[in-house]
Each structure stands twice: as structure tokens, then as C-alpha cells.
Design a protein around this motif. Structure first.
Motif, PDB file in Angstrom:
ATOM      1  N   ALA A 170       0.942  -1.158   0.013  1.00 40.26           N
ATOM      2  CA  ALA A 170      -0.068   0.119   0.010  1.00 40.26           C
ATOM      3  C   ALA A 170       0.852   1.234   0.034  1.00 40.26           C
ATOM      4  N   VAL A 171       0.342   2.419  -0.591  1.00 35.71           N
ATOM      5  CA  VAL A 171       1.005   3.650  -0.071  1.00 35.71           C
ATOM      6  C   VAL A 171       0.754   3.804   1.462  1.00 35.71           C
ATOM      7  N   ASP A 172       1.959   4.373   2.029  1.00 27.78           N
ATOM      8  CA  ASP A 172       1.691   4.440   3.507  1.00 27.78           C
ATOM      9  C   ASP A 172       0.944   5.706   3.835  1.00 27.78           C
ATOM     10  N   HIS A 173      -0.502   5.496   4.082  1.00 26.49           N
ATOM     11  CA  HIS A 173      -0.997   6.705   4.332  1.00 26.49           C
ATOM     12  C   HIS A 173      -1.136   7.337   5.710  1.00 26.49           C
ATOM     13  N   LEU A 174      -0.734   6.413   6.691  1.00 29.43           N
ATOM     14  CA  LEU A 174      -0.373   6.846   8.031  1.00 29.43           C
ATOM     15  C   LEU A 174       0.672   7.753   7.968  1.00 29.43           C
ATOM     16  N   LEU A 175       1.817   7.347   7.109  1.00 30.65           N
ATOM     17  CA  LEU A 175       2.913   8.442   7.170  1.00 30.65           C
ATOM     18  C   LEU A 175       2.475   9.534   6.530  1.00 30.65           C
ATOM     19  N   GLY A 176       1.854   9.650   5.370  1.00 28.21           N
ATOM     20  CA  GLY A 176       1.160  10.687   4.642  1.00 28.21           C
ATOM     21  C   GLY A 176       0.452  11.621   5.524  1.00 28.21           C
ATOM     22  N   ARG A 299       1.486  13.621  -2.221  1.00 29.25           N
ATOM     23  CA  ARG A 299       1.561  12.927  -3.433  1.00 29.25           C
ATOM     24  C   ARG A 299       1.660  11.602  -3.264  1.00 29.25           C
ATOM     25  N   GLN A 300       0.758  10.572  -3.801  1.00 26.19           N
ATOM     26  CA  GLN A 300       0.836   9.061  -3.934  1.00 26.19           C
ATOM     27  C   GLN A 300       1.851   8.784  -4.883  1.00 26.19           C
ATOM     28  N   ASP A 301       2.628   7.740  -4.875  1.00 20.78           N
ATOM     29  CA  ASP A 301       3.610   7.154  -5.595  1.00 20.78           C
ATOM     30  C   ASP A 301       2.825   5.928  -6.433  1.00 20.78           C
ATOM     31  N   PHE A 302       1.913   6.191  -7.390  1.00 16.71           N
ATOM     32  CA  PHE A 302       1.155   5.104  -7.985  1.00 16.71           C
ATOM     33  C   PHE A 302       1.891   3.986  -8.665  1.00 16.71           C
ATOM     34  N   SER A 303       2.742   4.608  -9.394  1.00 16.92           N
ATOM     35  CA  SER A 303       3.649   3.694 -10.117  1.00 16.92           C
ATOM     36  C   SER A 303       4.512   2.902  -9.355  1.00 16.92           C
ATOM     37  N   SER A 304       4.990   3.304  -8.221  1.00 20.87           N
ATOM     38  CA  SER A 304       5.715   2.448  -7.441  1.00 20.87           C
ATOM     39  C   SER A 304       5.037   1.300  -6.876  1.00 20.87           C
ATOM     40  N   LEU A 305       3.787   1.909  -6.615  1.00 19.66           N
ATOM     41  CA  LEU A 305       2.728   0.888  -5.936  1.00 19.66           C
ATOM     42  C   LEU A 305       2.558  -0.324  -6.844  1.00 19.66           C
ATOM     43  N   GLY A 306       2.180   0.189  -8.045  1.00 23.01           N
ATOM     44  CA  GLY A 306       1.836  -1.119  -9.143  1.00 23.01           C
ATOM     45  C   GLY A 306       3.065  -1.759  -9.328  1.00 23.01           C
ATOM     46  N   VAL A 307       4.186  -1.349  -9.336  1.00 22.85           N
ATOM     47  CA  VAL A 307       5.412  -2.160  -9.574  1.00 22.85           C
ATOM     48  C   VAL A 307       5.669  -3.183  -8.455  1.00 22.85           C
ATOM     49  N   GLY A 308       5.477  -2.589  -7.338  1.00 25.15           N
ATOM     50  CA  GLY A 308       5.667  -3.339  -6.133  1.00 25.15           C
ATOM     51  C   GLY A 308       4.879  -4.392  -5.975  1.00 25.15           C
ATOM     52  N   CYS A 309       3.723  -3.884  -6.336  1.00 28.83           N
ATOM     53  CA  CYS A 309       2.396  -5.226  -6.127  1.00 28.83           C
ATOM     54  C   CYS A 309       2.786  -6.451  -7.254  1.00 28.83           C
ATOM     55  N   ILE A 310       3.333  -5.991  -8.691  1.00 25.44           N
ATOM     56  CA  ILE A 310       3.475  -7.090  -9.318  1.00 25.44           C
ATOM     57  C   ILE A 310       4.807  -7.677  -8.767  1.00 25.44           C
ATOM     58  N   ALA A 322       6.979 -12.271   0.547  1.00 26.87           N
ATOM     59  CA  ALA A 322       7.292 -11.319   1.510  1.00 26.87           C
ATOM     60  C   ALA A 322       6.638 -11.387   2.711  1.00 26.87           C
ATOM     61  N   LEU A 323       7.292 -11.218   4.013  1.00 24.78           N
ATOM     62  CA  LEU A 323       6.733 -11.736   5.336  1.00 24.78           C
ATOM     63  C   LEU A 323       6.063 -10.449   6.007  1.00 24.78           C
ATOM     64  N   GLU A 324       6.492  -9.495   5.427  1.00 27.86           N
ATOM     65  CA  GLU A 324       6.117  -7.963   5.939  1.00 27.86           C
ATOM     66  C   GLU A 324       5.368  -7.308   4.887  1.00 27.86           C
ATOM     67  N   PRO A 325       4.502  -6.255   5.533  1.00 29.91           N
ATOM     68  CA  PRO A 325       3.723  -5.385   4.566  1.00 29.91           C
ATOM     69  C   PRO A 325       4.769  -4.449   3.595  1.00 29.91           C
ATOM     70  N   VAL A 326       4.692  -4.192   2.418  1.00 29.11           N
ATOM     71  CA  VAL A 326       5.656  -3.335   1.547  1.00 29.11           C
ATOM     72  C   VAL A 326       4.882  -1.987   1.566  1.00 29.11           C
ATOM     73  N   LEU A 327       5.436  -1.072   1.983  1.00 29.91           N
ATOM     74  CA  LEU A 327       4.815   0.391   2.112  1.00 29.91           C
ATOM     75  C   LEU A 327       5.625   1.354   1.183  1.00 29.91           C
ATOM     76  N   VAL A 328       4.625   1.839   0.290  1.00 25.41           N
ATOM     77  CA  VAL A 328       5.340   2.882  -0.630  1.00 25.41           C
ATOM     78  C   VAL A 328       5.195   4.288   0.077  1.00 25.41           C
ATOM     79  N   PRO A 329       6.273   4.941   0.463  1.00 32.57           N
ATOM     80  CA  PRO A 329       6.318   6.534   1.031  1.00 32.57           C
ATOM     81  C   PRO A 329       5.700   7.380   0.050  1.00 32.57           C
ATOM     82  N   PRO A 330       4.714   8.224   0.760  1.00 29.22           N
ATOM     83  CA  PRO A 330       4.353   9.390  -0.134  1.00 29.22           C
ATOM     84  C   PRO A 330       5.404  10.642   0.033  1.00 29.22           C
ATOM     85  N   GLU A 331       4.883  11.560  -0.749  1.00 31.60           N
ATOM     86  CA  GLU A 331       5.690  12.686  -0.672  1.00 31.60           C
ATOM     87  C   GLU A 331       4.907  14.098  -0.438  1.00 31.60           C
TER      88      GLU A 331
END
Length: 344
Positions: A170-176, A299-310, A322-331
Motif C-alpha cells: 500500500a501507499v503509507d497513508h499513515l505516514l502521509g 502525493r501518492q506514488d502510484f507507479s511504484s505501488l503498481g510495480v511493487g505489487c507485481i 514477503a513476510l512484512e507489508p511493503v509500504l510505498v512512502p508518499p511525498e
């Protein structure tokens, strides 16, 4: 001309036609199609030339029965035209295609357990290699629905946890939420308000939690919470509520559309940002830089989220989950809608 005769379409060329044209066995054609290393280059070139000449296209359904690989990923999402979910779907499809997959999409107007289960059964019938669930609500994030599926599942959700063949990104909405709030705190604002999305939205819940945590860390008094539905109209309505009482120093709107409505309500009441109040949004939608004033936002980095998901799905298919959530940092993108309190 006799128009009563049925139109007979020519038969599409098959693997045996390619083999006959190239002067090889159909097993050799199969090896070429599957990039088998033990094929002479001269033979490979002859088969590829025959494929091009005949216009042969492989039968992916038949291939899936033999290889148990369909080259397809299933995606489940709630039906929505909102910027965030639509951007996630587009980024996911682009990343899947880049990795050699096609996407089979099911968008649900009804996210009941029965409808989600029906979508997952549909994907099993299609022999998809993996499933992505864009979990915007708790219904879609319910891990009981994916228990026992024969393929890996990636859930895009800020509040889920990996388990039993289900991986999370996910995008890290909490961090955002924390970043937006920290920006306002650093500008000297003490009285903050937050306009959240729907109460059942997991993204909104995470952004609200970030606002709460960062406010508490800064020792701020409890801020005012208002609820919207992601629309500009609901942001406008929330703004009308705010101007009827003592105006806060700053407002963190849960998305840019609600921030847009808020800015209009402030303008109609004789207030302006950032002179009377600072405003931060979330998403950085196209046009956010042309609001009046230009909107500070996350800003959400949707491109990195899509690539990370695949990448998660590919790793799981290769036995490296992956045994831990993969969070994409926002800007944080700072523009003209926020200013230091002392500068007013």
C-alpha cells in the motif's frame, strides 16, 4: 450474388500448420514458442518465419491447460471513479503488462462476501496465476475470503497484515497523514481540523490516524474531526461548518477534491488561504497546482505501488514471499495554500 449463404470464416492457422510450413515437428514449434534452449538457431529462425508468414497466434487457453500458466492476473476492486482507486488500477495494469501479464478486472458495486467470493471463483475458472485485491473497505480486506485459494493474493491495503499466502502492499497513508500534520505544526499552527473520507474507508482511517498521532506528538489540543465522502461537495459542506464557529489555524483535508470544496466555502465566507487559514490536501490530483491558491498536498506514488505489487506476486510465484507489508512512502508537495502562522 447469393446473400443467403452463411459467411464461412477461414480457419485460423494452428501449430501443425506452422510445423508443416517450417518442415519441422509440432514439438519443435512448441519448443521455439517456449524459448527452449535446445533448438538450433537455423531451425528457430525457420519456425519464426513460418509463424510470421501464416499469422499464427498461440491458443492461450489450451496452453494454460497444459502448463497451468495463463499469463493473467485477477484484480478485484470496489467500483469507483475516484482518482485514487482509478490511479491504482491503471498503475497496476501497466506494471502487469510490463512484466508480461494481462489483467482480468472485476469491479464490484456490491462488496458483500457473496460477490467477492463469486469474483474469486471466476478467477479460478480462468486459471489466473495470482490475484490482487484493492481493499478500500473492510469487506474487501476480509482475509477469510481468500483462505484456501490455490494462487497467491496481494492485498492493497494500509491496515492489513500478510498471512497464509496473502501479501500486503500500500501507499503509507499513515505516514502521509503524519507528514501533512507535521508540516502544519512546523508552520506554527496549533488548532488543527481534519476532514476525513467515509468512515469505512481504510485509506481515510490511516490518514486520520497519522493526523492524530502527529498532533499528539506535538502536544496539540484535540483537533476537530469532520466527515466527508471524498467529493468536493462534502468538502464544501465541511467548510461551511468550520466558518460558523471559531476558524482553526489549519485544515488537513483527506483528499484534494474535499480541499477544493473547502477553499470555495472559505472564499464565500470572506476567508482566504493561506492568509486566514492553511489548507493541506492528499493525492496531488492533476490540476492541484492550479487551485486558487495552489494546493499543498501529499502525493501518492502510484507507479511504484503498481510495480511493487507485481513484484510481490512474482516473488510469491517463485517461492520467495514477503513476510512484512511493503509500504510505498508518499511525498509532501508544498505550494501556496499553507504559510507560517506568524506571517499572517
Amino acid at each position: 450474388m447469393n446473400t443467403d449463404q452463411p459467411l464461412v470464416r477461414p480457419r485460423a492457422p494452428g501449430m501443425y500448420d506452422v510445423a508443416r510450413a517450417a518442415g519441422v515437428s509440432h514439438q519443435t514449434v512448441s519448443r521455439v514458442l517456449n524459448a527452449h534452449p535446445r533448438v538450433r538457431e537455423e531451425t528457430r529462425a525457420r519456425v519464426l518465419a513460418a509463424i510470421e508468414e501464416l499469422g499464427y497466434r498461440r491458443n492461450t487457453a489450451a496452453r494454460a491447460l497444459v502448463t497451468r500458466r495463463s499469463g493473467t492476473l485477477g484484480v478485484v476492486t470496489a467500483r469507483s471513479a475516484l482518482y485514487g482507486p482509478t490511479s491504482v488500477m491503471l498503475a497496476l495494469e501497466a506494471a502487469a503488462r510490463e512484466a508480461g501479464y494481462y489483467v482480468s478486472l472485476v469491479s464490484l458495486a456490491d462488496t458483500s462476501a457473496e460477490q467477492i467470493q463469486a469474483a474469486l471463483e471466476h478467477f479460478q475458472d480462468q486459471s489466473v496465476e495470482g490475484v490482487v485485491i484493492i481493499a478500500s473497505t473492510p469487506d474487501l480486506a476480509d482475509d477469510r475470503l481468500t483462505a484456501g485459494l490455490p494462487m497467491p493474493v496481494v492485498t492493497i491495503s494500509p491496515l492489513a497484515a500478510p498471512h497464509d499466502g496473502v501479501y500486503v502492499t500500500a501507499v503509507d497513508h499513515l505516514l502521509g497523514g503524519r507528514m501533512a500534520t507535521r508540516h502544519l505544526v512546523d508552520l506554527g499552527h496549533r488548532r488543527l481540523a481534519f476532514i476525513g473520507g467515509p468512515a469505512d474507508s481504510l485509506d481515510s482511517t490511516a490518514r486520520q490516524r497519522g493526523w492524530e498521532l502527529e498532533s499528539a506528538a506535538a502536544g496539540l489540543p484535540e483537533g476537530r474531526l469532520l466527515r466527508g465522502d471524498w467529493s468536493a461537495q462534502s468538502g464544501y459542506d465541511a467548510g461551511r461548518q468550520l466558518v460558523r464557529r471559531a476558524l482553526p489555524d489549519a485544515v488537513f483535508a483527506g483528499n484534494d477534491e474535499m480541499a477544493l470544496g473547502l477553499l470555495l466555502a472559505l472564499h464565500e465566507a470572506g476567508f482566504s488561504a493561506p492568509h486566514d487559514i492553511s489548507v493541506v490536501g492528499f493525492d496531488d490530483i492533476p490540476g492541484a497546482a492550479f487551485f486558487s491558491p495552489p494546493l499543498t498536498t501529499v502525493r501518492q506514488d502510484f507507479s511504484s505501488l503498481g510495480v511493487g505489487c507485481i513484484d510481490l506476486l512474482s516473488s510469491a510465484l517463485q517461492g520467495r514471499p514477503a513476510l512484512e507489508p511493503v509500504l510505498v512512502p508518499p511525498e509532501l508537495v508544498v505550494r501556496g495554500s499553507t504559510a507560517a502562522r506568524a506571517a499572517r
